[in-house]
Design a protein around this motif. Structure first.
Motif, PDB file in Angstrom:
ATOM      1  N   ALA A 162      65.383  15.729  -7.258  1.00  0.00           N
ATOM      2  CA  ALA A 162      64.671  15.171  -6.105  1.00  0.00           C
ATOM      3  C   ALA A 162      63.243  14.844  -6.515  1.00  0.00           C
ATOM      4  N   ILE A 163      62.846  13.569  -6.326  1.00  0.00           N
ATOM      5  CA  ILE A 163      61.534  13.127  -6.804  1.00  0.00           C
ATOM      6  C   ILE A 163      60.829  12.274  -5.750  1.00  0.00           C
ATOM      7  N   PRO A 164      59.983  12.896  -4.905  1.00  0.00           N
ATOM      8  CA  PRO A 164      59.165  12.081  -4.008  1.00  0.00           C
ATOM      9  C   PRO A 164      58.378  11.044  -4.818  1.00  0.00           C
ATOM     10  N   SER A 165      58.170   9.872  -4.218  1.00  0.00           N
ATOM     11  CA  SER A 165      57.661   8.745  -4.998  1.00  0.00           C
ATOM     12  C   SER A 165      56.176   8.834  -5.321  1.00  0.00           C
ATOM     13  N   SER A 166      55.462   9.748  -4.676  1.00  0.00           N
ATOM     14  CA  SER A 166      54.032   9.870  -4.982  1.00  0.00           C
ATOM     15  C   SER A 166      53.553  11.285  -4.678  1.00  0.00           C
ATOM     16  N   TYR A 167      52.330  11.556  -5.131  1.00  0.00           N
ATOM     17  CA  TYR A 167      51.672  12.828  -4.815  1.00  0.00           C
ATOM     18  C   TYR A 167      51.558  12.996  -3.299  1.00  0.00           C
ATOM     19  N   GLU A 168      51.174  11.911  -2.632  1.00  0.00           N
ATOM     20  CA  GLU A 168      51.001  11.956  -1.178  1.00  0.00           C
ATOM     21  C   GLU A 168      52.322  12.305  -0.471  1.00  0.00           C
TER      22      GLU A 168
ATOM     23  N   GLN B 185      53.026  15.801   1.558  1.00  0.00           N
ATOM     24  CA  GLN B 185      53.470  15.801   2.962  1.00  0.00           C
ATOM     25  C   GLN B 185      54.823  16.503   3.105  1.00  0.00           C
ATOM     26  N   ALA B 186      55.716  16.242   2.140  1.00  0.00           N
ATOM     27  CA  ALA B 186      57.034  16.894   2.189  1.00  0.00           C
ATOM     28  C   ALA B 186      56.887  18.399   1.998  1.00  0.00           C
ATOM     29  N   MET B 187      55.896  18.797   1.194  1.00  0.00           N
ATOM     30  CA  MET B 187      55.657  20.231   0.982  1.00  0.00           C
ATOM     31  C   MET B 187      55.144  20.865   2.270  1.00  0.00           C
ATOM     32  N   GLU B 188      54.191  20.175   2.918  1.00  0.00           N
ATOM     33  CA  GLU B 188      53.618  20.706   4.162  1.00  0.00           C
ATOM     34  C   GLU B 188      54.664  20.840   5.268  1.00  0.00           C
ATOM     35  N   LYS B 189      55.627  19.934   5.251  1.00  0.00           N
ATOM     36  CA  LYS B 189      56.683  19.975   6.277  1.00  0.00           C
ATOM     37  C   LYS B 189      57.792  20.970   5.927  1.00  0.00           C
ATOM     38  N   GLY B 190      57.724  21.530   4.715  1.00  0.00           N
ATOM     39  CA  GLY B 190      58.739  22.506   4.312  1.00  0.00           C
ATOM     40  C   GLY B 190      59.949  21.908   3.628  1.00  0.00           C
ATOM     41  N   TYR B 191      59.975  20.579   3.446  1.00  0.00           N
ATOM     42  CA  TYR B 191      61.160  19.935   2.853  1.00  0.00           C
ATOM     43  C   TYR B 191      61.335  20.334   1.387  1.00  0.00           C
ATOM     44  N   ILE B 192      60.223  20.444   0.676  1.00  0.00           N
ATOM     45  CA  ILE B 192      60.305  20.776  -0.753  1.00  0.00           C
ATOM     46  C   ILE B 192      60.896  22.181  -0.908  1.00  0.00           C
ATOM     47  N   GLU B 193      60.415  23.103  -0.083  1.00  0.00           N
ATOM     48  CA  GLU B 193      60.916  24.487  -0.134  1.00  0.00           C
ATOM     49  C   GLU B 193      62.426  24.508   0.139  1.00  0.00           C
ATOM     50  N   THR B 194      62.838  23.727   1.130  1.00  0.00           N
ATOM     51  CA  THR B 194      64.269  23.653   1.470  1.00  0.00           C
ATOM     52  C   THR B 194      65.085  23.156   0.277  1.00  0.00           C
ATOM     53  N   LEU B 195      64.589  22.099  -0.372  1.00  0.00           N
ATOM     54  CA  LEU B 195      65.330  21.525  -1.497  1.00  0.00           C
ATOM     55  C   LEU B 195      65.378  22.487  -2.678  1.00  0.00           C
ATOM     56  N   VAL B 196      64.254  23.144  -2.951  1.00  0.00           N
ATOM     57  CA  VAL B 196      64.227  24.104  -4.067  1.00  0.00           C
ATOM     58  C   VAL B 196      65.173  25.270  -3.760  1.00  0.00           C
ATOM     59  N   ASN B 197      65.150  25.750  -2.534  1.00  0.00           N
ATOM     60  CA  ASN B 197      66.054  26.853  -2.149  1.00  0.00           C
ATOM     61  C   ASN B 197      67.524  26.451  -2.249  1.00  0.00           C
ATOM     62  N   ALA B 198      67.783  25.145  -2.052  1.00  0.00           N
ATOM     63  CA  ALA B 198      69.170  24.666  -2.151  1.00  0.00           C
ATOM     64  C   ALA B 198      69.604  24.487  -3.606  1.00  0.00           C
ATOM     65  N   GLY B 199      68.628  24.560  -4.526  1.00  0.00           N
ATOM     66  CA  GLY B 199      68.973  24.462  -5.942  1.00  0.00           C
ATOM     67  C   GLY B 199      68.650  23.124  -6.592  1.00  0.00           C
ATOM     68  N   CYS B 200      67.805  22.311  -5.931  1.00  0.00           N
ATOM     69  CA  CYS B 200      67.422  21.018  -6.508  1.00  0.00           C
ATOM     70  C   CYS B 200      66.325  21.195  -7.562  1.00  0.00           C
ATOM     71  N   VAL B 201      66.296  20.289  -8.532  1.00  0.00           N
ATOM     72  CA  VAL B 201      65.186  20.201  -9.477  1.00  0.00           C
ATOM     73  C   VAL B 201      64.193  19.217  -8.889  1.00  0.00           C
ATOM     74  N   VAL B 202      62.948  19.635  -8.710  1.00  0.00           N
ATOM     75  CA  VAL B 202      61.999  18.782  -7.991  1.00  0.00           C
ATOM     76  C   VAL B 202      60.744  18.500  -8.824  1.00  0.00           C
ATOM     77  N   THR B 203      60.358  17.236  -8.881  1.00  0.00           N
ATOM     78  CA  THR B 203      59.042  16.856  -9.402  1.00  0.00           C
ATOM     79  C   THR B 203      58.558  15.706  -8.534  1.00  0.00           C
ATOM     80  N   TYR B 204      57.512  14.958  -8.961  1.00  0.00           N
ATOM     81  CA  TYR B 204      57.134  13.799  -8.151  1.00  0.00           C
ATOM     82  C   TYR B 204      56.567  12.677  -9.008  1.00  0.00           C
ATOM     83  N   GLY B 205      56.639  11.472  -8.458  1.00  0.00           N
ATOM     84  CA  GLY B 205      55.894  10.346  -9.001  1.00  0.00           C
ATOM     85  C   GLY B 205      56.368   9.789 -10.326  1.00  0.00           C
TER      86      GLY B 205
END
Lengths: 415, 167
Positions: free
Chosen positions: A323-329, A333-353
């Motif tokens: 899972a790779i949000p397209s920018s830092y921004e 925002q996804a981190m503030e909304k808790g989406y990143i935490e949800t994805l990491v807890n589900a087992g996704c590999v996450v970076t950005y940009g």
């Protein structure tokens, strides 16, 4: 002059009243490149001994394709571009920690009515804000960097109207795939698509960016949304800036028109190996999947991660999921909304940009025999890595539902 | 400008990831790129094209990415001219900028066979196959001026007084 958005923008940019088929020289408002094409642009300028820039404030540079660098040559390319940026004192430079070029253009730079050229085909993305935005090769972009102008043929305008409100799991990707499936990839060659949204708030800028992004997959010269209140609100929110809207005349005449009723759309996919090989997700729901990729300049925005997180909350992925949000921004925002935490807890590999996996670059290249579901824009043979990999394109809801079950899944069918 | 050569024929929607895969885009050296031209679809392409060929193809040839290496790779591999039913816009411009001529010819894949020897008039768009004369769309206007100049940068040097330094 029939007053389409295309004609209005290109008339203003060329200083004369233009019609479809005219060959014009247009002034450009923004010229941009990224790492993987930027070094080539600079090489062209050096070879011609024309190290001149028409207006430094109008050049945008972002590192995304090779970000962060996966090998020594990639690092060398970035070293050389940084040196160019320093020597030319370019103010709008974004290193590996900022985002994908096309996302940065809509977040920070593009405005309705502008002409934008960049050394990347997905430059059409800025059409989401009502800019006439085109990708070009390194030589044409070098010429635009030097002169601030580019030559082009004025395309034939085609009108698409979006009515109603999309269902819960439908977004911009499904509109793009609907157009590709109904018209096929060669139909819009030589045309500019102007999308009129009947109910602006029902189809936000995130969704529009996905459709404009895939304008190039339709071989359209440009794919622009007629700017409206949603456009004003987006730019106000992202940049704190009020903007003027350039819009077509109400009686503008188009070569042809097509209406999509948003509530009738359902989650779609493009099956290998063509962007116009479009099926419903349910038609291919037996296909087992090895890896899911949620991200790219096509579908890496906040609403994409909202959909993915809603589906993956409390679940564990059954495929590899990158899972790779397209920018830092977007990441922040996804981190503030808790989406990143949800994805990491589900087992996704996450970076950005980074563009990494979309073009088979790095951070998730497809291996032989693997099946990938990706929210990016291309499923050509070999695109994401091995020639023997198969890529299905989808929106974030199908991608996340697929990650949750291990086979292609329409989110409406999740238990 | 008349160009002659044997035909290598391909289908519709030949995309730039086929013409030159992304893993080769960190370089612009024509000889390197030539060896990988059309690699995913036809690994023997480099050998087949080396003596000089005409590529004939279907719709939207060169669709996809803006990578200028697609034009560079085909030209360096030995492609003298491409005759296709239609071209993607960015690829068309990249070919013009790199001295690789293109002819748009409807029904090209129906009228021309693999191995035919064709004679192509780049400006009029006339394509001769044996006794058959086919009328395509040649290169005209601005694109022809740029092709003749040797690419957009050489064209710029001729038509404008762009300073060569400063910044």
């Amino acid at each position: 002059m029939t007053g389409t958005l295309t004609e209005k923008i290109l008339s203003r940019a060329s200083g004369r009243s233009v019609s479809p088929g005219d060959v014009i020289e247009a002034n450009v408002d923004i010229v941009a490149f990224h790492d993987l094409t930027g070094y080539h642009v600079i090489e062209v300028m050096e070879k011609a001994n024309m190290m001149k820039i028409f207006d430094k404030s109008k050049i945008v540079v972002a590192f995304d394709h090779l970000a962060p660098p996966p090998d020594v040559r990639s690092a060398e390319i970035q070293v050389n571009i940084r040196k160019f940026v320093r020597e030319m004192r370019l103010p709008n430079f974004h290193d590996v920690n900022v985002g994908i070029l096309h996302e940065l253009l809509i977040e920070k730079y593009a405005l309705p009515g502008q002409v934008i050229v960049a050394a990347d085909s997905h430059t059409t993305t800025s059409g989401a804000l009502g800019a006439f935005a085109q990708g070009m090769g390194a030589s044409d972009v070098a010429a635009a960097v030097i002169t601030g102008k580019t030559w082009m043929v004025v395309p034939q305008p085609f009108k698409v109207e979006l009515t109603g409100t999309p269902g819960k799991w439908v977004n911009g990707k499904d509109v793009a795939l609907k157009l590709l499936g109904d018209f096929k990839a060669d139909y819009f060659n030589g045309m500019s698509i102007e999308v009129h949204v009947r109910n602006p708030k029902a189809f936000p800028t995130d969704y529009r960016a996905t459709v404009s992004n895939m304008g190039i997959e339709m071989n359209a010269d440009a794919l622009m949304f007629v700017p409206d209140q949603e456009t004003k609100d987006y730019i106000k929110t992202m940049r704190g800036k009020e903007v003027e809207l350039l819009t077509p005349d109400p009686k503008a005449s188009y070569q042809d028109e097509y209406t999509i009723e948003l509530e009738k759309l359902e989650p779609l996919v493009a099956a290998p190996y063509s962007v116009d090989n479009v099926k419903t997700a349910r038609e291919v729901s037996n296909v087992e999947v090895d890896q899911v990729y949620i991200g790219s300049c096509t579908n890496g925005r906040l609403s994409d991660f909202q959909m993915a997180a809603e589906i993956l909350k409390g679940r564990t992925v059954k495929t590899r999921c990158i899972a790779i949000p397209s920018s830092y921004e977007m990441f922040k925002q996804a981190m503030e909304k808790g989406y990143i935490e949800t994805l990491v807890n589900a087992g996704c590999v996450v970076t950005y940009g980074t563009c990494g996996p979309c073009l088979g670059g790095h951070f998730g290249v497809a291996g032989p025999g693997e099946v990938i579901v990706s929210t990016s824009s291309r499923n050509f043979r070999g695109r994401m890595g091995s020639n023997e990999a198969k890529v299905y394109l989808s929106g974030p809801s199908v991608a996340a539902a697929t990650a949750a079950t291990g086979r292609i899944t329409d989110p409406r069918d999740l238990q | 400008m008349i160009i002659e050569g044997p035909v290598l024929k391909y289908g519709d929607k030949i995309d730039t990831d086929i013409i030159i895969p992304a893993r080769h885009l960190k370089y612009t050296d024509p000889n390197y790129l030539a060896q990988h031209a059309m690699e995913p679809l036809d690994p023997e392409f480099y050998k087949k094209a080396s003596k000089g060929v005409v590529v004939v193809a279907g719709k939207v040839f060169g669709m996809g990415s803006s990578r200028e290496q697609a034009a560079i790779a085909l030209k360096a591999a030995g492609v003298r001219v491409i005759v296709a039913e239609s071209f993607a816009r960015i690829f068309y411009r990249n070919c013009i900028n790199n001295g690789l001529p293109l002819i748009t010819l409807p029904y090209a894949t129906k009228e021309i066979k693999e191995g035919d020897v064709v004679k192509v008039n780049v400006e009029t768009g006339e394509v001769r196959v044996g006794n058959k004369v086919l009328n395509g769309k040649g290169i005209t206007g601005m694109a022809l001026d740029i092709l003749k100049a040797g690419g957009i940068m050489e064209y710029l040097k001729r038509v404008s007084q762009v300073p060569t330094q400063g910044g």
